[in-house]
Design a protein around this motif. Structure first.
Motif, PDB file in Angstrom:
ATOM      1  N   ILE B  40     -35.001  -4.481 -31.723  1.00 24.13           N
ATOM      2  CA  ILE B  40     -36.302  -5.027 -31.282  1.00 24.13           C
ATOM      3  C   ILE B  40     -36.217  -5.411 -29.792  1.00 24.13           C
ATOM      4  O   ILE B  40     -37.137  -5.140 -29.018  1.00 24.13           O
ATOM      5  CB  ILE B  40     -36.710  -6.266 -32.121  1.00 24.13           C
ATOM      6  CG1 ILE B  40     -36.836  -5.898 -33.600  1.00 24.13           C
ATOM      7  CG2 ILE B  40     -37.984  -6.903 -31.589  1.00 24.13           C
ATOM      8  CD1 ILE B  40     -38.111  -5.269 -34.025  1.00 24.13           C
ATOM      9  N   TRP B  41     -35.103  -6.027 -29.427  1.00 22.14           N
ATOM     10  CA  TRP B  41     -34.898  -6.415 -28.015  1.00 22.14           C
ATOM     11  C   TRP B  41     -34.959  -5.163 -27.130  1.00 22.14           C
ATOM     12  O   TRP B  41     -35.599  -5.170 -26.068  1.00 22.14           O
ATOM     13  CB  TRP B  41     -33.540  -7.118 -27.872  1.00 22.14           C
ATOM     14  CG  TRP B  41     -33.227  -7.561 -26.471  1.00 22.14           C
ATOM     15  CD1 TRP B  41     -33.600  -8.729 -25.887  1.00 22.14           C
ATOM     16  CD2 TRP B  41     -32.493  -6.830 -25.485  1.00 22.14           C
ATOM     17  NE1 TRP B  41     -33.144  -8.779 -24.599  1.00 22.14           N
ATOM     18  CE2 TRP B  41     -32.465  -7.626 -24.314  1.00 22.14           C
ATOM     19  CE3 TRP B  41     -31.873  -5.593 -25.461  1.00 22.14           C
ATOM     20  CZ2 TRP B  41     -31.829  -7.222 -23.149  1.00 22.14           C
ATOM     21  CZ3 TRP B  41     -31.232  -5.175 -24.311  1.00 22.14           C
ATOM     22  CH2 TRP B  41     -31.217  -5.980 -23.161  1.00 22.14           C
ATOM     23  N   THR B  42     -34.317  -4.102 -27.590  1.00 24.09           N
ATOM     24  CA  THR B  42     -34.315  -2.836 -26.838  1.00 24.09           C
ATOM     25  C   THR B  42     -35.744  -2.307 -26.680  1.00 24.09           C
ATOM     26  O   THR B  42     -36.112  -1.785 -25.629  1.00 24.09           O
ATOM     27  CB  THR B  42     -33.443  -1.786 -27.576  1.00 24.09           C
ATOM     28  OG1 THR B  42     -32.198  -2.373 -27.863  1.00 24.09           O
ATOM     29  CG2 THR B  42     -33.232  -0.535 -26.757  1.00 24.09           C
ATOM     30  N   SER B  43     -36.545  -2.450 -27.757  1.00 23.83           N
ATOM     31  CA  SER B  43     -37.925  -1.937 -27.701  1.00 23.83           C
ATOM     32  C   SER B  43     -38.765  -2.689 -26.676  1.00 23.83           C
ATOM     33  O   SER B  43     -39.760  -2.165 -26.169  1.00 23.83           O
ATOM     34  CB  SER B  43     -38.569  -1.985 -29.085  1.00 23.83           C
ATOM     35  OG  SER B  43     -38.907  -3.316 -29.412  1.00 23.83           O
ATOM     36  N   LEU B  44     -38.377  -3.938 -26.382  1.00 17.31           N
ATOM     37  CA  LEU B  44     -39.159  -4.741 -25.420  1.00 17.31           C
ATOM     38  C   LEU B  44     -38.620  -4.656 -23.995  1.00 17.31           C
ATOM     39  O   LEU B  44     -39.341  -4.927 -23.042  1.00 17.31           O
ATOM     40  CB  LEU B  44     -39.171  -6.221 -25.859  1.00 17.31           C
ATOM     41  CG  LEU B  44     -39.764  -6.523 -27.226  1.00 17.31           C
ATOM     42  CD1 LEU B  44     -39.686  -8.012 -27.520  1.00 17.31           C
ATOM     43  CD2 LEU B  44     -41.213  -6.060 -27.311  1.00 17.31           C
ATOM     44  N   ARG B  45     -37.337  -4.303 -23.859  1.00 16.88           N
ATOM     45  CA  ARG B  45     -36.715  -4.398 -22.540  1.00 16.88           C
ATOM     46  C   ARG B  45     -36.352  -3.044 -21.911  1.00 16.88           C
ATOM     47  O   ARG B  45     -36.106  -2.976 -20.716  1.00 16.88           O
ATOM     48  CB  ARG B  45     -35.423  -5.231 -22.613  1.00 16.88           C
ATOM     49  CG  ARG B  45     -35.604  -6.651 -23.078  1.00 16.88           C
ATOM     50  CD  ARG B  45     -36.164  -7.524 -21.970  1.00 16.88           C
ATOM     51  NE  ARG B  45     -36.259  -8.899 -22.429  1.00 16.88           N
ATOM     52  CZ  ARG B  45     -37.312  -9.396 -23.073  1.00 16.88           C
ATOM     53  NH1 ARG B  45     -38.360  -8.649 -23.319  1.00 16.88           N
ATOM     54  NH2 ARG B  45     -37.318 -10.658 -23.462  1.00 16.88           N
ATOM     55  N   MET B  46     -36.276  -2.004 -22.721  1.00 22.32           N
ATOM     56  CA  MET B  46     -35.766  -0.743 -22.168  1.00 22.32           C
ATOM     57  C   MET B  46     -36.828   0.351 -22.188  1.00 22.32           C
ATOM     58  O   MET B  46     -37.753   0.313 -23.000  1.00 22.32           O
ATOM     59  CB  MET B  46     -34.541  -0.300 -22.974  1.00 22.32           C
ATOM     60  CG  MET B  46     -33.363  -1.215 -22.734  1.00 22.32           C
ATOM     61  SD  MET B  46     -31.830  -0.476 -23.225  1.00 22.32           S
ATOM     62  CE  MET B  46     -30.721  -1.810 -22.828  1.00 22.32           C
TER      63      MET B  46
END
Lengths: 281, 166
Positions: B40-46
């Protein structure tokens, strides 16, 4: 958010790739090069982490134990007295058992070659009941081999790499074992249940099975040797179709406390099905 | 591929943590899915193209280190990654509550996929316990996300300061 045709194409490509892997017909249980590479990187991290974890839990448990050490001493003295009495009775039973086994030309359980392995990691997500041991194909561990501890059956090997293997526990719904109820000699198929217990299915309706009865492996699935303790029946009821009885079984093994296990290395085919075969060879 | 390197290092650390120390904090069945929080973090930051590839690779890692059949978590994490991007586009979920709610939903989706697959292969039985288990695990993961997101942001900040983003 995907905006272009390129984004949608990559989604379809990756999900398609995932589906292809998922439904690929011939899956080897021996880890492929990708799995081996990942195990090689993560394995040492896990071993170091587990060692540190054991140090910390050891210190913590030592502290907790110290608090209750006096009561524990009293209880243990009583337990030792009881165990001494039991030991005498068991020695007699063991002698009798050996004589009878010799007479019947059956293989004793401890004749199977086994390997001691250390539990190094547990399931990554917790949706499944599995753990990892520090022995793999380099040590002769192969998929389908049974895994036990002194208290009873733990599970079987499902995947392996040269230095690591994954064990599927008997409490996972994906594992089935042919079992027998010791008192009534009825057979059933034991599968894991999502709530951490096990269910023994397909027991004869006429069976007099009841709570407290011991369940052992039957050896007829060709995977587990005969007579390994599995658990105790907690409750019995009719199956949903009403054709068989179903029993909830509480495993003897406390899976959260396992640190070492025994992997039975014998060939997976035909445990106890052909007694005396080795002697004939 | 500096994002990829960061993701790989974090993924290996998360895997090692998830398979060892997490059991000390809570029972295995209820432990939070930190890897899903990472997705989820990757979906928001990358960027989308890099992130979805990393989500797929992360799914393969989890397939290897869990009892899941190969490919299941690769698909689930890809879908969750797309879901994260989509929800962020619609509602701007990058707040504490928004991220926790997204993680809660994503864990439920992941649990549903696991249980659905078990039904397809005919091994699982359903009871009220299954629903409460999935819900409890989702809540645990959502709560863990409140701690994990700032840690990941901090680590990413240090990493990008040292290495640069591109």
């Amino acid at each position: 958010m995907p905006r272009s045709v390129k984004d949608i194409a990559i989604i379809i490509l990756l999900i398609g790739g995932g589906l292809l892997i998922l439904f690929w017909p011939t899956k080897s249980q021996e880890g492929g090069p990708v799995a081996r590479a990942i195990y090689t990187v993560v394995g040492p991290l896990q071993q170091a982490s587990t060692a540190a974890y054991r140090q910390v839990t050891g210190v913590w448990n030592g502290y907790v134990n110290l608090i209750h050490v006096r009561q524990e001493n009293e209880r243990l003295r009583e337990e030792v007295k009881g165990l001494k009495r039991e030991r005498g009775a068991l020695l007699n039973a063991e002698m009798e058992n050996r004589r009878l086994k010799k007479l019947l030309n059956l293989k004793a359980r401890n004749e199977f070659p086994f390997l001691v392995a250390q539990v190094i990691a547990e399931d990554a997500v917790g949706w499944y009941r599995t753990f990892f041991i520090n022995r793999g194909s380099e040590d002769g561990v192969l998929p389908e081999m049974p895994v036990t501890v002194a208290e009873g059956v733990v599970g079987r090997i499902v995947k392996n790499a040269p230095e690591v293997s994954q064990v599927l526990l008997i409490t996972d719904p994906n594992l089935s074992i042919d079992c027998r109820i010791t008192r009534t000699r009825d057979r059933g198929v034991l599968t894991g249940s999502l709530d951490g217990a096990c269910v023994l299915r397909y027991i004869n309706l006429e069976s007099g099975v009841g709570a407290g009865d011991e369940v052992v492996t039957s050896g007829l699935d060709g995977m587990f040797p005969r007579g390994l303790p599995v658990g105790k029946i907690a409750s019995v009821g009719k199956s949903s179709q009403g054709l068989f009885l179903e029993a909830r079984v509480t495993p003897h093994v406390n899976f959260s406390g396992i640190e070492e296990v025994l992997v039975i290395l014998a060939n997976t085919a035909g445990f106890d099905l052909k007694p005396g075969l080795d002697e004939k060879r | 591929m500096r994002e990829g390197f960061f993701f790989l290092v974090v993924a290996f650390l998360v895997l090692a943590l998830q398979t060892t120390w997490m059991g000390f904090l809570m029972p295995v069945a209820y432990k939070p899915d930190v890897f899903l929080i990472l997705v989820i973090w990757t979906s928001l930051r990358m960027p989308f193209m890099i992130g979805i590839g990393l989500a797929f690779a992360g799914g393969i890692f989890v397939d290897i280190f869990s009892g899941a059949p190969a490919g299941l978590f690769a698909i689930v994490y890809c879908l969750i990654f797309v879901m994260g991007c989509y929800l962020d586009g619609l509602f701007r979920i990058d707040t504490r509550l928004g991220r926790a709610m997204t993680v809660l939903m994503a864990t439920l989706v992941s649990g549903a996929a696991v249980l659905l697959w078990s039904v397809v292969v005919g091994s699982a039985e359903y009871s009220g316990y299954v629903l409460s288990w999935a819900l409890a695990k989702s809540v645990m993961t959502a709560m863990a996300s409140l701690l994990v997101f700032p840690v990941l942001d901090r680590a990413w900040g240090v990493y990008t300061t040292l290495i640069g983003t591109r």
